[in-house]
Scaffold this motif. Structure first.
Motif, short mmCIF file in Angstrom:
data_model
loop_
_atom_site.label_atom_id
_atom_site.label_comp_id
_atom_site.label_asym_id
_atom_site.label_seq_id
_atom_site.Cartn_x
_atom_site.Cartn_y
_atom_site.Cartn_z
N ILE A 91 -6.80 12.49 -4.22
CA ILE A 91 -7.14 11.56 -3.01
C ILE A 91 -7.90 12.27 -2.17
O ILE A 91 -7.23 13.13 -1.46
N GLY A 92 -9.17 11.81 -1.68
CA GLY A 92 -9.83 12.47 -0.80
C GLY A 92 -11.10 12.93 -1.22
O GLY A 92 -11.93 12.44 -1.86
N PRO A 140 6.68 7.12 -4.26
CA PRO A 140 5.79 7.87 -3.57
C PRO A 140 5.32 7.49 -2.29
O PRO A 140 5.10 6.42 -1.87
N HIS A 141 4.98 8.62 -1.34
CA HIS A 141 4.43 8.33 0.06
C HIS A 141 3.31 9.13 0.23
O HIS A 141 3.05 10.42 -0.32
N VAL A 142 2.11 8.67 0.63
CA VAL A 142 1.06 9.62 0.94
C VAL A 142 0.67 9.93 2.39
O VAL A 142 1.13 9.25 3.20
N PHE A 143 0.49 11.31 2.37
CA PHE A 143 0.11 12.11 3.81
C PHE A 143 -1.06 12.73 3.77
O PHE A 143 -1.67 13.32 2.68
N CYS A 144 -1.96 12.76 4.61
CA CYS A 144 -3.20 13.27 5.05
C CYS A 144 -2.79 14.65 5.23
O CYS A 144 -2.24 15.05 6.40
N VAL A 203 0.99 13.81 -1.73
CA VAL A 203 2.04 12.79 -2.17
C VAL A 203 3.47 13.52 -2.14
O VAL A 203 3.55 14.65 -2.70
N ALA A 204 4.58 12.71 -2.01
CA ALA A 204 5.84 13.12 -2.22
C ALA A 204 6.62 12.01 -2.15
O ALA A 204 6.30 10.89 -1.74
N SER A 205 7.93 12.14 -2.79
CA SER A 205 8.67 10.86 -2.89
C SER A 205 9.56 10.61 -1.85
O SER A 205 9.78 11.28 -0.80
N ARG A 243 3.64 16.73 -10.18
CA ARG A 243 2.67 16.22 -10.91
C ARG A 243 1.14 15.99 -10.31
O ARG A 243 0.31 16.26 -10.94
N TYR A 244 1.23 15.71 -9.05
CA TYR A 244 -0.01 15.65 -8.40
C TYR A 244 -0.73 16.86 -8.25
O TYR A 244 -1.79 17.02 -8.42
N LEU A 245 0.13 17.99 -7.97
CA LEU A 245 -0.42 19.33 -7.90
C LEU A 245 -0.88 19.78 -9.17
O LEU A 245 -2.13 20.16 -9.26
#
Length: 630
Positions: free
Chosen positions: A206-207, A285-289, A299-301, A554-556
């Motif tokens: 994302i980005g 999941p939650h999204v952080f800039c 993202v993190a749970s 997984r995102y990493l």
């Protein structure tokens, strides 16, 4: 109205057509060479790959090793045209709007049907792979706009720099789909798709597109350009067209795939899958800039976020009654840790020479927290360098050496100094050959490091100017603000530490002597703690928590390869413990380093005894980290 263009009728009504009817229209030629996005809304669609039976086992292993882009729904028997688990009355030779033929890896035809290839197909195996078109209706139901559907075009697809795991002759870089998503809908988009793992699952990036090797969003490699609206952020999902690239690189004598966007429509409902997966998977999941330059989200749970909030509450106790509650900014600890988790190379600085009448003038707050962070980064195989004052260089090198001997660190960490000799010194220090496009570090972290005030001086809490004892490491943080790809974190407990510039106005208003001592240099993330060491311990624990978060992990790895579990024991042993921190504090005292508030040469930090104040905080952080605290 009977003279209306049939394709206009399709655009209006095909979203409600049942899959069997849609396949029938495709089979009869009524829908040829059209993108299936939006057709049979609420039903799963599939990417198609057809390879020789001698390659089928390797291709299946390739899918399993890269299940983000290639979630396997069904593998046919050789010569099987139907797909019983996915559909009734289907024929893979006719039921995609368009196919591509490959010979020796080269495209040799765009076909509307494979019927003429029936004899060859008898010795071939069909793979049905999940498709992101399947989750578009779920996104719409959740209030997330899908711009390609709004604009009546195919989704944008891009080749990336993300390598897939190689199996046999199958190897390639991942292909992704891109959908512009409003910033306030990012959580919803990730949460909806996270549960749909058999149709690619959550986004892999994302980005900024350049971070995954995509140069120009207006020039997709497949599909069509999709226009973003103001406030949209590009969101990238793994894409089944990745298989097309693998097939080409394999250079098999003969292979077939669907044409990009021309999917096979199954009878499986995608919304039912979401409901069942929500019931089975309680994680959200939650999204952080984590960066604005370039734009980057992570993202993190929900469980992880809850642990970070618990750590925030713990470390933000104010035993010195300094008024730090006024300096707090939400989610700074979790964002700093997410950013560090993505970093490959980290520069750490600490050292506050508050005791100007003693030698050495440093205090015991800062180095323990810095070393705790370094130990965890080391366990996660990141490159670490510590930068300190020239006058303290040898002392800090000796401390690191002895920390290794004591088992606090696994291996030595380079300790260097920075001198501001000319106007390009900081750029040369931070970037290879002074080139802003090649930074040496992804993240700069300062913990309890004396910070430059607005007048260019450095002050301790009692307003004493200690500039003569402080090298201008602040300039590295100032320079990093203009270097894309470098993020910064400042950890402090009083507002006069490097990185506290983000809260300087509240420091001036609420902290004793703040009008003079407030640090003017800001960091991207400002972690406030009652004692700075506590912030360092929390960062080390936070990195461990993220390392064990399956959603973040997984995102990493961009949903390719397999979860990395082998390093968990190493990371567990790198956590700060009461025993390790006691040994480290003893080591500092041996070198003549004193407590910050009292100047005592003993087992205390900021005037607080190690037992039971600091030891208690460490124990509680470990309880949160290892899941023993609610």
């Amino acid at each position: 109205m009977y003279d209306e263009d049939p394709m206009m009728l399709n655009a209006r009504f095909l979203k409600s057509v049942l899959p069997a009817s849609a396949r029938g229209l495709i089979r009869t030629g009524a829908l040829r060479a059209v993108a299936t996005s939006g057709i049979s809304k609420g039903f799963k669609q599939a990417n198609i790959v057809i390879v020789d039976k001698t390659l089928a086992d390797d291709f299946e292993k390739f899918c399993l090793a890269n299940n983000g882009p290639l979630p396997l729904l069904y593998r046919s028997k050789p010569g099987e045209w139907s797909s019983p688990p996915l559909s009734t009355d289907s024929d893979i030779r006719t039921d995609c709007p368009q196919y591509i033929k490959y010979e020796e890896g080269n495209v040799t035809g765009n076909l509307s049907s494979l019927m003429e290839c029936t004899e060859q197909l008898k010795d071939m195996v069909t793979f049905y792979l999940g498709c992101s078109f399947s989750f578009e209706s779920a996104l719409l139901k959740a209030g997330v706009p899908v711009r390609n559907i709004e604009q009546g075009c195919n989704v944008s697809m891009f080749k990336t720099s993300i390598p897939c795991v190689e199996v046999g002759g199958f190897q390639c870089k991942m292909v992704v789909t891109m959908r512009p998503i409003p910033v306030d809908k990012l959580d919803a988009a990730v949460q909806v798709t996270h549960h749909m793992k058999d149709v690619h699952g959550a986004p892999v990036h994302i980005g900024h597109p350049g971070l995954i090797g995509v140069e120009d969003l207006s020039k997709p490699d497949f599909g069509e350009a999709v226009k973003a609206h103001p406030g949209d952020t590009p969101v990238f999902w793994a894409c089944g067209i990745t298989a097309t690239e693998a097939v080409r690189n394999c250079k098999s004598p003969l292979a077939f795939t669907h044409a990009p966007g021309c999917m096979f429509i199954t009878d499986l409902r995608s919304d039912q899958e979401v409901v069942s997966n929500y019931a089975a998977d309680t994680e959200t999941p939650h999204v952080f800039c984590i960066s604005q330059n370039p734009l980057h989200y992570s993202v993190a749970s929900a469980t992880v976020v809850k642990k970070f909030k618990a750590m925030d509450i713990l470390i933000q106790q104010d035993p010195g009654n300094r008024g730090i509650k006024h300096l707090l900014i939400e989610n700074q600890l979790v964002k700093a840790c997410l950013s560090l988790s993505h970093a490959k190379s980290v520069l750490i600085t600490t050292g506050f020479p508050t005791h100007f009448n003693h030698q050495p003038p440093e205090e015991t707050d800062g180095p323990p927290g810095a070393i705790a962070i370094a130990a965890m980064l080391q366990a996660q195989k990141k490159n670490i360098v510590i930068v300190t004052d020239q006058r303290a260089l040898e002392m800090n090198r000796k401390i690191i050496e002895e920390a290794v001997e004591q088992g606090v660190l696994k291996t030595p960490i380079p300790v260097v100094s920075f001198q501001d000799n000319d106007e390009d010194s900081s750029v040369k220090f931070l970037c290879r050959d002074g080139d802003l496009q090649f930074p040496r570090f992804d993240h700069l972290l300062a913990i309890e490091r004396a910070g430059m005030a607005a007048d260019g001086n450095y002050y301790n809490a009692r307003k004493v100017n200690i500039k003569h004892l402080v090298d201008p490491i602040d300039k590295l943080f100032l320079t990093a603000q203009n270097i894309p790809g470098i993020s910064t974190t400042g950890i402090g407990d009083g507002g006069n530490e490097l990185g506290m510039g983000k809260v300087k106005e509240t420091v001036r208003k609420y902290i004793h002597n703040g009008d003079l001592i407030a640090c003017d240099v800001e960091a991207d993330f400002t972690v406030i703690a009652g004692v700075s060491n506590w912030g360092g311990y929390a960062v080390a624990c936070g990195l461990y928590i993220l390392n064990n978060c399956t959603i973040h992990e997984r995102y990493l790895r961009k949903a390719v390869g397999f979860p990395k579990t082998a390093e968990m024991d190493i990371c567990l042993s790198a956590l700060p413990t009461v025993h390790k921190e006691e040994k480290l504090l003893e080591l500092l005292v041996k070198h003549g380093i004193r407590s910050g508030k009292t100047g005592n040469l003993g087992m205390e930090v900021d005037g607080l005894l190690f037992y039971d104040t600091h030891s208690s905080v460490i124990k509680q952080l470990l309880e949160i980290t290892l899941g023993q605290a609610q």
